[in-house]
Design a protein around this motif. Structure first.
Motif, PDB file in Angstrom:
ATOM      1  N   ALA A 129       0.927  -1.454  -0.022  1.00  0.00           N
ATOM      2  CA  ALA A 129       0.161   0.162   0.046  1.00  0.00           C
ATOM      3  C   ALA A 129       1.007   0.870   0.009  1.00  0.00           C
ATOM      4  CB  ALA A 129      -0.995  -0.060   1.476  1.00  0.00           C
ATOM      5  N   ALA A 130       2.469   1.032   1.140  1.00  0.00           N
ATOM      6  CA  ALA A 130       3.273   1.928   0.607  1.00  0.00           C
ATOM      7  C   ALA A 130       3.333   2.890  -0.519  1.00  0.00           C
ATOM      8  CB  ALA A 130       4.120   2.396   2.068  1.00  0.00           C
ATOM      9  N   VAL A 131       3.949   1.370  -1.210  1.00  0.00           N
ATOM     10  CA  VAL A 131       4.488   1.723  -2.205  1.00  0.00           C
ATOM     11  C   VAL A 131       3.617   2.376  -3.763  1.00  0.00           C
ATOM     12  CG1 VAL A 131       5.137   0.781  -4.612  1.00  0.00           C
ATOM     13  CG2 VAL A 131       6.387  -0.452  -2.248  1.00  0.00           C
ATOM     14  N   TYR A 132       2.775   1.752  -3.538  1.00  0.00           N
ATOM     15  CA  TYR A 132       1.125   1.937  -4.466  1.00  0.00           C
ATOM     16  C   TYR A 132       1.086   3.192  -4.215  1.00  0.00           C
ATOM     17  CZ  TYR A 132      -0.534  -2.082  -6.653  1.00  0.00           C
ATOM     18  OH  TYR A 132      -0.671  -3.323  -7.466  1.00  0.00           O
ATOM     19  N   GLY A 133       1.002   3.761  -3.088  1.00  0.00           N
ATOM     20  CA  GLY A 133       0.857   5.345  -2.599  1.00  0.00           C
ATOM     21  C   GLY A 133       1.671   6.204  -2.862  1.00  0.00           C
ATOM     22  N   LEU A 134       3.092   5.895  -2.934  1.00  0.00           N
ATOM     23  CA  LEU A 134       4.059   6.574  -3.180  1.00  0.00           C
ATOM     24  C   LEU A 134       3.763   6.934  -5.174  1.00  0.00           C
ATOM     25  CD1 LEU A 134       6.449   7.912  -2.823  1.00  0.00           C
ATOM     26  CD2 LEU A 134       8.021   6.314  -2.707  1.00  0.00           C
TER      27      LEU A 134
ATOM     28  N   SER B 252       4.945  10.055  -9.148  1.00  0.00           N
ATOM     29  CA  SER B 252       5.112   9.859 -10.187  1.00  0.00           C
ATOM     30  C   SER B 252       4.161  11.146 -11.219  1.00  0.00           C
ATOM     31  CB  SER B 252       4.437   8.510 -11.360  1.00  0.00           C
ATOM     32  OG  SER B 252       4.876   8.282 -12.710  1.00  0.00           O
ATOM     33  N   PRO B 253       2.786  11.379 -10.931  1.00  0.00           N
ATOM     34  CA  PRO B 253       2.268  12.140 -11.969  1.00  0.00           C
ATOM     35  C   PRO B 253       2.651  13.683 -11.372  1.00  0.00           C
ATOM     36  CG  PRO B 253       0.519  10.866 -10.844  1.00  0.00           C
ATOM     37  CD  PRO B 253       1.640  10.310 -10.630  1.00  0.00           C
ATOM     38  N   ALA B 254       3.522  13.872 -10.499  1.00  0.00           N
ATOM     39  CA  ALA B 254       3.888  14.920 -10.314  1.00  0.00           C
ATOM     40  C   ALA B 254       5.254  15.089 -11.048  1.00  0.00           C
ATOM     41  CB  ALA B 254       4.116  15.223  -8.631  1.00  0.00           C
ATOM     42  N   LEU B 255       5.886  14.114 -11.086  1.00  0.00           N
ATOM     43  CA  LEU B 255       7.413  14.106 -11.948  1.00  0.00           C
ATOM     44  C   LEU B 255       7.234  14.119 -13.413  1.00  0.00           C
ATOM     45  CD1 LEU B 255       9.463  11.977 -10.002  1.00  0.00           C
ATOM     46  CD2 LEU B 255       9.953  13.418 -10.004  1.00  0.00           C
ATOM     47  N   VAL B 256       5.998  14.046 -13.594  1.00  0.00           N
ATOM     48  CA  VAL B 256       5.715  14.593 -15.296  1.00  0.00           C
ATOM     49  C   VAL B 256       5.254  15.252 -14.935  1.00  0.00           C
ATOM     50  CG1 VAL B 256       3.441  13.846 -17.139  1.00  0.00           C
ATOM     51  CG2 VAL B 256       4.514  12.028 -15.671  1.00  0.00           C
ATOM     52  N   LEU B 257       4.658  16.586 -14.364  1.00  0.00           N
ATOM     53  CA  LEU B 257       4.043  17.654 -14.706  1.00  0.00           C
ATOM     54  C   LEU B 257       5.404  18.412 -13.963  1.00  0.00           C
ATOM     55  CD1 LEU B 257       0.787  18.019 -12.273  1.00  0.00           C
ATOM     56  CD2 LEU B 257       1.181  18.259 -14.963  1.00  0.00           C
TER      57      LEU B 257
ATOM     58  N   GLU C 228       3.546  11.475 -20.040  1.00  0.00           N
ATOM     59  CA  GLU C 228       2.491  11.229 -19.704  1.00  0.00           C
ATOM     60  C   GLU C 228       2.737   9.497 -20.401  1.00  0.00           C
ATOM     61  OE1 GLU C 228      -0.086  11.343 -17.969  1.00  0.00           O
ATOM     62  OE2 GLU C 228       0.368  13.147 -17.536  1.00  0.00           O
ATOM     63  N   ALA C 229       3.824   8.756 -21.256  1.00  0.00           N
ATOM     64  CA  ALA C 229       3.251   7.597 -21.631  1.00  0.00           C
ATOM     65  C   ALA C 229       4.739   6.961 -20.577  1.00  0.00           C
ATOM     66  CB  ALA C 229       3.800   7.405 -22.741  1.00  0.00           C
ATOM     67  N   THR C 230       5.218   7.175 -20.212  1.00  0.00           N
ATOM     68  CA  THR C 230       6.730   6.727 -19.089  1.00  0.00           C
ATOM     69  C   THR C 230       5.664   6.285 -18.052  1.00  0.00           C
ATOM     70  OG1 THR C 230       8.615   8.002 -20.594  1.00  0.00           O
ATOM     71  CG2 THR C 230       9.042   7.672 -18.769  1.00  0.00           C
ATOM     72  N   ASN C 231       4.931   7.720 -17.455  1.00  0.00           N
ATOM     73  CA  ASN C 231       4.312   7.528 -16.061  1.00  0.00           C
ATOM     74  C   ASN C 231       3.544   6.301 -16.445  1.00  0.00           C
ATOM     75  OD1 ASN C 231       3.140   8.820 -13.648  1.00  0.00           O
ATOM     76  ND2 ASN C 231       1.231   8.783 -14.936  1.00  0.00           N
TER      77      ASN C 231
ATOM     78  N   LEU D  63       3.586   2.886 -13.482  1.00  0.00           N
ATOM     79  CA  LEU D  63       2.370   2.873 -12.821  1.00  0.00           C
ATOM     80  C   LEU D  63       2.016   1.170 -13.077  1.00  0.00           C
ATOM     81  CD1 LEU D  63       0.344   6.085 -12.515  1.00  0.00           C
ATOM     82  CD2 LEU D  63       2.364   4.726 -10.751  1.00  0.00           C
ATOM     83  N   THR D  64       2.498   0.853 -14.399  1.00  0.00           N
ATOM     84  CA  THR D  64       2.124  -0.812 -15.091  1.00  0.00           C
ATOM     85  C   THR D  64       2.656  -1.716 -14.650  1.00  0.00           C
ATOM     86  OG1 THR D  64       0.632   0.335 -16.766  1.00  0.00           O
ATOM     87  CG2 THR D  64       1.236  -2.027 -16.624  1.00  0.00           C
ATOM     88  N   GLY D  65       4.176  -0.842 -14.375  1.00  0.00           N
ATOM     89  CA  GLY D  65       5.618  -1.950 -13.604  1.00  0.00           C
ATOM     90  C   GLY D  65       5.677  -1.453 -12.347  1.00  0.00           C
ATOM     91  N   VAL D  66       5.210  -0.725 -12.162  1.00  0.00           N
ATOM     92  CA  VAL D  66       4.504  -1.128 -10.523  1.00  0.00           C
ATOM     93  C   VAL D  66       4.090  -1.693  -9.915  1.00  0.00           C
ATOM     94  CG1 VAL D  66       4.092   0.569  -7.963  1.00  0.00           C
ATOM     95  CG2 VAL D  66       6.211   1.102  -9.594  1.00  0.00           C
ATOM     96  N   SER D  67       2.479  -1.260 -10.583  1.00  0.00           N
ATOM     97  CA  SER D  67       1.667  -2.464  -9.896  1.00  0.00           C
ATOM     98  C   SER D  67       1.728  -4.346 -10.419  1.00  0.00           C
ATOM     99  CB  SER D  67       0.580  -1.921 -11.239  1.00  0.00           C
ATOM    100  OG  SER D  67      -0.917  -3.413 -11.366  1.00  0.00           O
ATOM    101  N   LEU D  68       2.476  -4.535 -11.533  1.00  0.00           N
ATOM    102  CA  LEU D  68       2.835  -5.652 -11.902  1.00  0.00           C
ATOM    103  C   LEU D  68       3.760  -6.649 -10.981  1.00  0.00           C
ATOM    104  CD1 LEU D  68       2.734  -5.321 -15.493  1.00  0.00           C
ATOM    105  CD2 LEU D  68       1.291  -6.320 -14.632  1.00  0.00           C
TER     106      LEU D  68
END
Length: 158
Positions: free
Chosen positions: A82-87, A92-97, A103-106, A110-115
């Motif tokens: 849960a902590a890793v998902y939340g972080l 990650s979206p903040a780093l995009v901004l 956005e594609a890298t984001n 996020l997909t890599g973290v989830s998988l």
């Protein structure tokens, strides 16, 4: 059981890093941001994203520190996941901004973290689940004379 030992230094830090202290750290950084912008150290947008990332990091740290009171590996894994998902979902979206990546890298991150977390969850279910089944099926019981015997709990009624 799958007991987890907690280092004393981590316990002491967890006692120090209270929710009030975390809020004070965030408040301090929030009041520091306008002063830094006034002196030319970044823009409002940059500081806003930096404060979002800092808040996510503090929340992640608080989640990890909550492991101090956890004594079994399965519960610990739920907290870490849960902590890793939340972080990841916040930072990650903040780093995009901030322009670190697009956005594609984001989406890939996020997909890599989830998988990755899903794969680790499956692996831990195999390893932890089997040990818990063994722990629940067999218990050692010490008799009054000091001898140990195995008690089979697998046929007990719920």
């Amino acid at each position: 059981m799958n007991a987890i030992a907690t280092p004393p230094a981590l316990t002491a830090f967890a006692a120090w890093f209270t929710p009030d202290r975390r809020a004070s750290i965030q408040a301090f950084l929030g009041t520091l941001a306008p002063f830094a912008i006034l002196l030319g150290f970044g823009t409002d947008s940059v500081w806003q994203q930096a404060l979002i990332i800092t808040g996510a990091a503090l929340q992640f740290l608080a989640g990890i520190l909550s492991l101090v009171n956890v004594r079994d590996a399965q519960t610990a894994w739920v907290i870490v996941r849960a902590a890793v998902y939340g972080l990841a979902a916040t930072a990650s979206p903040a780093l995009v901004l901030l322009g670190f990546y697009d956005e594609a890298t984001n989406a890939i991150i996020l997909t890599g973290v989830s998988l990755g977390l899903s794969a680790l969850s499956s692996l831990l279910a195999i390893l932890i689940g089997k040990q818990q089944q063994i722990d629940n099926a067999v218990r050692l019981a010490q008799a009054a004379d000091g001898t140990w015997s195995v008690t089979d709990l697998s046929n007990r009624e719920g």
